[in-house]
Design an enzyme around this catalytic site. Structure first.
Site, PDB file in Angstrom:
ATOM      1  N   TRP B 321       0.411  -0.612   0.223  1.00  0.00           N
ATOM      2  CA  TRP B 321      -0.138   0.310  -0.183  1.00  0.00           C
ATOM      3  C   TRP B 321       0.509   0.904  -0.207  1.00  0.00           C
ATOM      4  CZ3 TRP B 321      -0.071   4.173   3.020  1.00  0.00           C
ATOM      5  CH2 TRP B 321      -1.178   4.849   3.176  1.00  0.00           C
ATOM      6  N   HIS B 322       1.766   1.375   0.778  1.00  0.00           N
ATOM      7  CA  HIS B 322       2.688   2.390   0.921  1.00  0.00           C
ATOM      8  C   HIS B 322       3.419   3.038  -0.274  1.00  0.00           C
ATOM      9  CE1 HIS B 322       2.835   1.602   5.212  1.00  0.00           C
ATOM     10  NE2 HIS B 322       2.550   2.490   5.319  1.00  0.00           N
ATOM     11  N   GLY B 323       3.983   2.256  -1.236  1.00  0.00           N
ATOM     12  CA  GLY B 323       4.366   1.856  -2.530  1.00  0.00           C
ATOM     13  C   GLY B 323       4.904   0.727  -3.315  1.00  0.00           C
ATOM     14  N   PHE B 473       1.885   8.129  -1.369  1.00  0.00           N
ATOM     15  CA  PHE B 473       0.997   7.216  -0.814  1.00  0.00           C
ATOM     16  C   PHE B 473       0.039   7.616  -1.433  1.00  0.00           C
ATOM     17  CE2 PHE B 473       4.898   5.608   0.731  1.00  0.00           C
ATOM     18  CZ  PHE B 473       5.871   6.378   2.116  1.00  0.00           C
TER      19      PHE B 473
END
Lengths: 301, 473
Positions: B321-323, B473
């Site tokens: 999800w963060h990257g 993000f």
């Protein structure tokens, strides 16, 4: 009446907050100003006055690192003040030298390292000279011209003046003057490879810096202070890639006139072991350089 | 526009007076327009995207309301697939394509797939999850249907929490639109206090540490063990200051408006285990993943092995999800591993193996130090520019060359630790109540606290206008 009562309390709280914040800022500013004035840091000593140097050096990092006051003392026969600093443009150098001459005993010789006569960029150093903003109209004028937003913040908040790298330096040099700027380091094979192929911009001359330089020369001459321009050594493989060095140097000599000596040490050191990068000497290099420059500099005293 | 920018101050000066002058529908319209202006300031090209996400979530939920169970599932699927599909396209298309090409090249298969240069819309991860929470909760009938598209669109786009959270559940925020929140002294004071502390965390803590971290992570070979260890610790606090600071500003602005967004960070580096850490760090995301991923997967209801599997899947996707990078996936993997190991240890009480009697305080400090150290190890992968750089940093730290060089870098290091120490001190002193809820203190104390923050921001803050890390993000 009810509305007045309703808003009276919040207004008084906000007012108390503003008054407390402003007062605290000014009190802290005064305390830090006192602290700065009593420090032995180079710029604190400059603005405190009463410096009695025989030789003053000014310029950017090539002046600050390559002209060791400790080693120059013997040559000058007296105290040496190096008011150079990394990133110092000629305009800032001019302001600070003129301040020095106003506040301190005049030296016999002023050495101006001139490689900061080119594009001054963003005058980054001005952002860190807040602690001295209140003591120099010349610095304030430069700040208003080049960093106007910050100049306003410096007026609004005296604490903000001390936000930056300068206060820790003032703190570390509180008891002991910061004479030399240590320059450890060597050219590694990898660095040499990079330097041998790196693009080196041609040296240039910025109009505003010429004005600053001429003002410095004029101020020295009017006060019977000898003044000389100097170019510190370059690493040979870096120097070879400059391209227009001779033309640049001759232009400067033409601008200042032949009565101002230009000491050209650009190729005085030809061994890598004396450099920490393409434009700065290391500690051994400073020793070697000042040995070479000894005779020229002694002739001024 | 960033919260720490001049343009946001002008925006607020226009927005807040109007907000409190208007009532009812007019106020909500103002919120929506202002939020779209706020978002459009970043990049107006993606206004359509947030509108599309809003419409999909709204109309699929409306359709669910008027459908039987079979079609309810279908509409849920449409909402989840299309919203996650949009997210995947903008965020992960390039990553999956490049990864697949690399994988195929390992098998000696040459592939020449197009990698579109897709710009990542700011905040897409946040508002997508926010919209999805509504659709999923509607499917399970945990919340009532929102009849008004205007209210729903405002919920999705509400500017304080739009670009970097917190991810506020529909069940929490939507009901708050039902009433007009008047301007109260308590909300204004508490909100401003939160904003002030959030700004402090951002411009003093995060932005002071940032340049030290950047210099070392961008030139990994040029620094020794000491410098890299410092930069890892500094990054741990940089990201905390940056993200917690942004969250607090968002929550504070919401509070001024009369909204309660909940809390998003609760002194995470005081955690004594990783479950606790994830109950304190980015609470809105970790609880979202727990409720919409971990628990639907089975949680810990289907035996040990499945619960470990579910934990790992949740954390891997949390990392992703963060990257779009294997570094983030590995970061998630590490945290999943930590949680699994923690459960294994919990099932084998240390006291039965090592009958030690350790003073409570020592035990507490030891656990906090362990959790912090392991978290910092994971942060190396989160921050590094590449997989190779991450392991280079690990190996340099392992070399043990902690010699300290003299110079300006030490000034920045000393300053950084002083600021970290201050933040930890304040966090420790206020551990029994939310830091920013100063309303239990007397007014003079609160005024003094705020003045102190302003002085510290003037004295130590970095005003270079650095962006918040979580915007990416």
């Amino acid at each position: 009446m009810n509305i007045a009562k309703t808003i009276a309390k919040p207004i008084s709280i906000v007012s108390a907050f503003l008054i407390l914040t402003f007062t605290g800022d000014r009190i802290a500013g005064i305390a830090l100003e006192q602290f700065t004035s009593n420090s032995q840091y180079r710029f604190s000593r400059l603005y405190a006055g009463n410096e009695d140097a025989t030789l003053v050096v000014v310029g950017n990092s090539r002046a600050a690192r390559d002209f060791s006051p400790t080693k120059l003392r013997e040559i000058a026969g007296g105290n040496v003040n190096n008011i150079g600093f990394p990133g110092m443009s000629m305009s800032i150098a001019g302001a600070m030298l003129l301040d020095y001459l106003d506040l301190n005993q005049h030296p016999k010789l002023v050495l101006i390292e001139i490689t900061n006569i080119g594009d001054p960029g963003t005058h980054e150093l001005l952002n860190n000279l807040g602690p001295f903003a209140g003591q120099s109209e010349r610095l304030q004028s430069l700040m208003e011209r080049y960093i106007p937003d910050k100049a306003i913040f410096f007026i609004v908040s005296h604490l903000y003046r001390y936000n930056g790298d300068m206060l820790p330096r003032i703190l570390f040099s509180f008891k002991t003057p910061d004479l030399d700027m240590p320059s450890a380091g060597r050219i590694t094979p990898r660095m040499r490879e990079v330097l041998a192929t790196r693009i080196v911009e041609p040296l240039d001359i910025a109009k505003e810096n010429v004005q600053a330089l001429l003002e410095m020369i004029r101020a020295c001459q009017e006060n019977d202070i000898r003044v000389a321009l100097v170019v510190a050594p370059y690493l040979p493989i870096h120097f070879d890639r400059i391209g227009n060095y001779l033309e640049w140097r001759n232009d400067i000599q033409r601008i200042v006139g032949n009565d101002v000596p230009l000491l050209d040490y650009s190729v005085a050191i030809n061994s890598d072991q004396y450099f920490r990068d393409g434009v700065h000497l290391n500690n051994d290099g400073v020793d070697a350089f000042l040995t070479i420059a000894n005779r020229d500099l002694r002739s001024f005293f | 526009m960033s919260f720490s920018s001049l343009s946001f101050i002008y925006f607020s000066a226009c927005f807040f007076p109007l907000y409190f002058l208007l009532k009812g529908k007019a106020r909500i319209i103002l919120c929506l327009i202002s939020s779209y202006i706020f978002y459009g300031w970043w990049d107006a090209r993606f206004l359509g995207l947030i509108a599309l996400t809003t419409l999909i979530a709204f109309y699929t939920s409306w359709a669910m309301e008027h459908s039987n169970q079979h079609f309810r599932k279908l509409f849920l699927g449409i909402s989840v697939v299309s919203n996650l599909g949009i997210l995947a396209l903008f965020k992960y298309f390039g990553f999956f394509t490049e990864s697949m090409v690399e994988f195929l090249s390992v098998l000696n298969i040459e592939a020449d797939w197009p990698t579109l240069n897709i710009i990542l819309p700011v905040g897409i991860s946040f508002y997508t999850f926010q919209a999805l929470s509504y659709t999923i909760d509607r499917y399970y009938q945990r919340i009532e249907l929102e009849e008004s598209l205007l209210v729903f669109a405002t919920y999705v786009a509400l500017f304080p929490q739009l670009v970097a959270g917190p991810i506020v559940r529909a069940s929490k925020l939507l009901p708050q639109f039902k009433t007009d929140h008047p301007l109260t002294a308590n909300n204004l004071a508490c909100g401003l206090e939160m904003v002030a502390w959030g700004l402090f965390l951002k411009i003093v803590l995060a932005d002071t540490l940032g340049p030290v971290v950047d210099m070392r992570f961008d030139n990994v070979d040029a620094f020794n063990s000491f410098h890299h260890l410092i930069s890892v610790i500094f990054f741990a606090f940089q990201i905390y200051g940056d993200f917690a600071g942004y969250s607090l500003i968002a929550i504070g602005l919401g509070r001024i408006m009369g909204f309660d967004f909940g809390i998003n960070f609760n002194r995470p580096y005081f955690s004594t285990n990783f479950s606790e850490f994830w109950n304190r760090w980015h609470i809105s995301l970790s609880s979202w993943l727990r409720d919409y991923l971990y628990i639907p997967l089975g949680g810990n209801r289907e035996g040990k092995m499945k619960s470990y599997r579910n934990l790992m899947v949740t954390m891997l996707l949390g990392g992703l999800w963060h990257g779009a990078s294997w570094n983030f996936v590995f970061w998630g993997f590490l945290h999943g591993l930590y949680l699994i190991i923690q459960r294994l240890i919990a099932e084998t009480p240390i006291s039965t193996v090592l009958p030690l009697r350790v003073p409570v305080r020592i035990s507490y400090l030891f656990k906090v130090a362990c959790v912090f150290s392991l978290t910092c190890f994971a942060w190396i992968f989160f921050r590094s520019s590449s997989w190779d750089d991450s392991w280079t940093i690990v190996s340099i730290i392992a070399q043990g060359d902690f010699s300290i060089t003299t110079g300006g870098a030490n000034i920045a290091t000393a300053k950084g630790f002083a600021i970290i120490g201050f933040v930890l001190f304040v966090d420790a002193m206020t551990k029994n109540r939310p830091l920013y809820e100063l309303n239990q203190l007397s007014i003079p104390c609160r005024v003094f606290a705020m003045s102190t923050l302003v002085w510290l921001m003037a004295f130590l803050g970095t005003f270079a206008g650095g962006n918040f890390i979580y915007f990416q993000f």
